[in-house]
Structure formats: structure tokens, C-alpha cells
Design an enzyme around this catalytic site. Sequence first.
Site, PDB file in Angstrom:
ATOM      1  N   HIS A 196      -0.705  -4.765   3.892  1.00 17.25           N
ATOM      2  CA  HIS A 196      -0.717  -3.346   4.263  1.00 17.25           C
ATOM      3  C   HIS A 196      -2.128  -2.771   4.148  1.00 17.25           C
ATOM      4  O   HIS A 196      -2.339  -1.708   3.552  1.00 17.25           O
ATOM      5  CB  HIS A 196       0.244  -2.544   3.391  1.00 17.25           C
ATOM      6  CG  HIS A 196       0.812  -1.334   4.087  1.00 17.25           C
ATOM      7  ND1 HIS A 196       2.138  -0.974   4.010  1.00 17.25           N
ATOM      8  CD2 HIS A 196       0.221  -0.401   4.871  1.00 17.25           C
ATOM      9  CE1 HIS A 196       2.334   0.131   4.714  1.00 17.25           C
ATOM     10  NE2 HIS A 196       1.181   0.494   5.233  1.00 17.25           N
ATOM     11  N   ARG A 198       5.647  -0.348  10.253  1.00 16.24           N
ATOM     12  CA  ARG A 198       6.535  -0.343   9.095  1.00 16.24           C
ATOM     13  C   ARG A 198       7.318  -1.649   9.076  1.00 16.24           C
ATOM     14  O   ARG A 198       7.760  -2.140  10.116  1.00 16.24           O
ATOM     15  CB  ARG A 198       7.505   0.852   9.132  1.00 16.24           C
ATOM     16  CG  ARG A 198       6.851   2.195   8.806  1.00 16.24           C
ATOM     17  CD  ARG A 198       6.410   2.259   7.355  1.00 16.24           C
ATOM     18  NE  ARG A 198       5.820   3.537   6.995  1.00 16.24           N
ATOM     19  CZ  ARG A 198       4.514   3.797   6.995  1.00 16.24           C
ATOM     20  NH1 ARG A 198       3.663   2.841   7.390  1.00 16.24           N
ATOM     21  NH2 ARG A 198       4.057   4.970   6.624  1.00 16.24           N
ATOM     22  N   GLU A 213       8.310  -4.983   0.932  1.00 19.31           N
ATOM     23  CA  GLU A 213       6.964  -5.040   0.356  1.00 19.31           C
ATOM     24  C   GLU A 213       6.794  -4.195  -0.898  1.00 19.31           C
ATOM     25  O   GLU A 213       5.816  -4.353  -1.642  1.00 19.31           O
ATOM     26  CB  GLU A 213       5.929  -4.586   1.383  1.00 19.31           C
ATOM     27  CG  GLU A 213       5.979  -3.093   1.694  1.00 19.31           C
ATOM     28  CD  GLU A 213       4.927  -2.666   2.709  1.00 19.31           C
ATOM     29  OE1 GLU A 213       4.155  -1.738   2.398  1.00 19.31           O
ATOM     30  OE2 GLU A 213       4.874  -3.242   3.805  1.00 19.31           O
TER      31      GLU A 213
END
Length: 334
Positions: free
Chosen positions: A296, A235, A264
Site C-alpha cells: 500500500h 482497494r 491487509e
Amino acid sequence: MKVAVFSCKPYDKRTLLAASDEHQEIELFFFESRLSLETISLAENFDAISCFVNDDLSRQVIDRLASYNVKAIALRCAGYNNVDLCCAKAHKIPVFHVPDYSPTSVAEHAVALIMTLNRKTHRAYHRVKEGNFALEGLLGFNLEGKTVGCIGTGRIGAAFCRIMIGFGCNVLCYDIEENRHVVSLGAEYTDLETLYSRSDIISLHCPLNASTHHLINKHSLSQMKPGVMIINTSRGALVNAQEAIDGLYRGQIGYLGLDVYEQEGDMFFEDMSDNIIYDSVFQLLLTFPNVVVTGHQGYFTDIALHHIADTTLENLKQMLSEGGEYKRELTFKN
């Protein structure tokens, strides 16, 4: 059961529709929009919603979902730091997640970042395309014999440890509980300070919570070897990006690989190539030759997508009793 699926990309829709053939009692409606206070009205008249990592499931949003009589939240991810679980519990809205979609997918991506940063394949690729075959500036190091620190040894962390031990690395681990399988592989558990001071590479595989927020900061960096490699596929908020930049300038961080970023939400999973990215910290990170950022994509494999779809629909199916009523006893489904 009518389900509103938020943050739905074409690949999500394809895999969910394929999985829904075995779940005729669940009707899916797809929205590309992220769930937020601005888009919450889309959830009205639905029995349940399905969300992803950057959807907003704060108290205000869950209060509105409760007012719409939404009866379940099905996350299509392992992490749930974006969910106000206390609020969901107060409204008796069960929250489901996908704890085991494909641990090796994320672990392998962490290794890909390590290999890219070490052997500088991203730079070599562009050099060769331009006819530049010089090796100066591409020097790497052997992974064998290096000490790798793994923070968090759940399913993904354990898979990462197994791979790095296969490379011949010495693996140090930190977690609130020891994973016996990881120990049997040959890894050693230690405290954070020892892990910081001894590791050549540190990879983060822990959840985001109050104790891990900005785990990588100027204080923790000061305890690490100069030139340490840091990898984050967990994360974004585990790393204080500004203090990581300061560490890059000082040479304290020699390599930084990020698949996640704290801010993000408004960028990742979108095509931003024709837009100005109004994030000076993120833009500065991209200027460093020893930083690699991916969007990601650590989880993004065929096996993982199919497992996420199957588990999400199974979680929703569990909400239905034989008489068609909703089971309300679950507050959080592991």
C-alpha cells in the site's frame, strides 16, 4: 481543538507537525495504534480524530465516538469505505477526506507495477546480484499498441490514462460517468464486458462499494483474454484473491500486480519480518513468479504526504467558527 491522530507513523507525524505550524488552533496527539473497538478509549476527551485507510470506523466505533462527544472525523485518505457514513450522519459527526492528495503518485505506482511485471526487473535485479546475466525467462512485451483497460476515471484513473496514452497504448475506460478530460486525451469509454474482452492490461482505479466488491472474480476473469495483466492500486476487496489465484493457476491471469489486499489491515504498514503471517491466501500469492505485491505504498510520495497533512488540517479548521463553536451542518466533505 484537540485531535487524536490514529495509525500515525513517524512520517505522518513529521508532515502533520510541519503543517500544524500554520494551524495553532489545532493541537495534535499521536497514536501509532489503529482505531478499533479495542483502542477506542484513546479517543476520549478529544474534540476530533484523524484516521487512515485501515482504521475501523464501523457503527459500533462511531457510536462510542459520539458518546465521547467527538465532533469530527478527518480521514487522511481519499477512500471512505471503512466509515459507516449513515451512522456518522445520525450522530451529526462530519466526515472529511482528502480527495486529491496526489493522483499521479498512485497512477505512477500502477505503471511501476506494470513495468516490473512486464520487464521482470524484480527478477533481473536478484539474478545480476548473484552474477547471473542470462536473459532466458525475462522476455517482456512492448507496451506501445497494447490495449489498456482503466476501470474508474476519477483523478487517479485520469492520470493513469494520460500516462498510458503517452506510452502509445489504446486506452479503454469504464465508469458510471464519462470524464471529458479523459476523452480529450484519446481514451474510449465502453461497457465492462467489452473492456474485459479487449484489454491486455486492466488497472483498477475505482472506489470500493457494494457494486465493485470482488469486481475481479471468476466470472469477470472468464471474459478476459488469457494471460491478461491485472493491476490493483485502489482497494484490496476489489479483487477476490482466492479466485485470482485460481486464475493464475489456469493461466487466465498472466500477471498480477497488487498494492492493496483485502485482508491487509493486520499486516500492511507494519514490519512483519520477524512474524509468521497467518494468511495462507496471501502467502500463496507471494509464491507466484508473475505476481508482485507492494504494501500500500502507491500514495507514498513527498508531495502526497504534505498535501494529505495540509488538507487534513484545513478540513479540521473548517469545523471551527469565528466564535470557537463547531459547524455541524456538514455530514460529508468532498
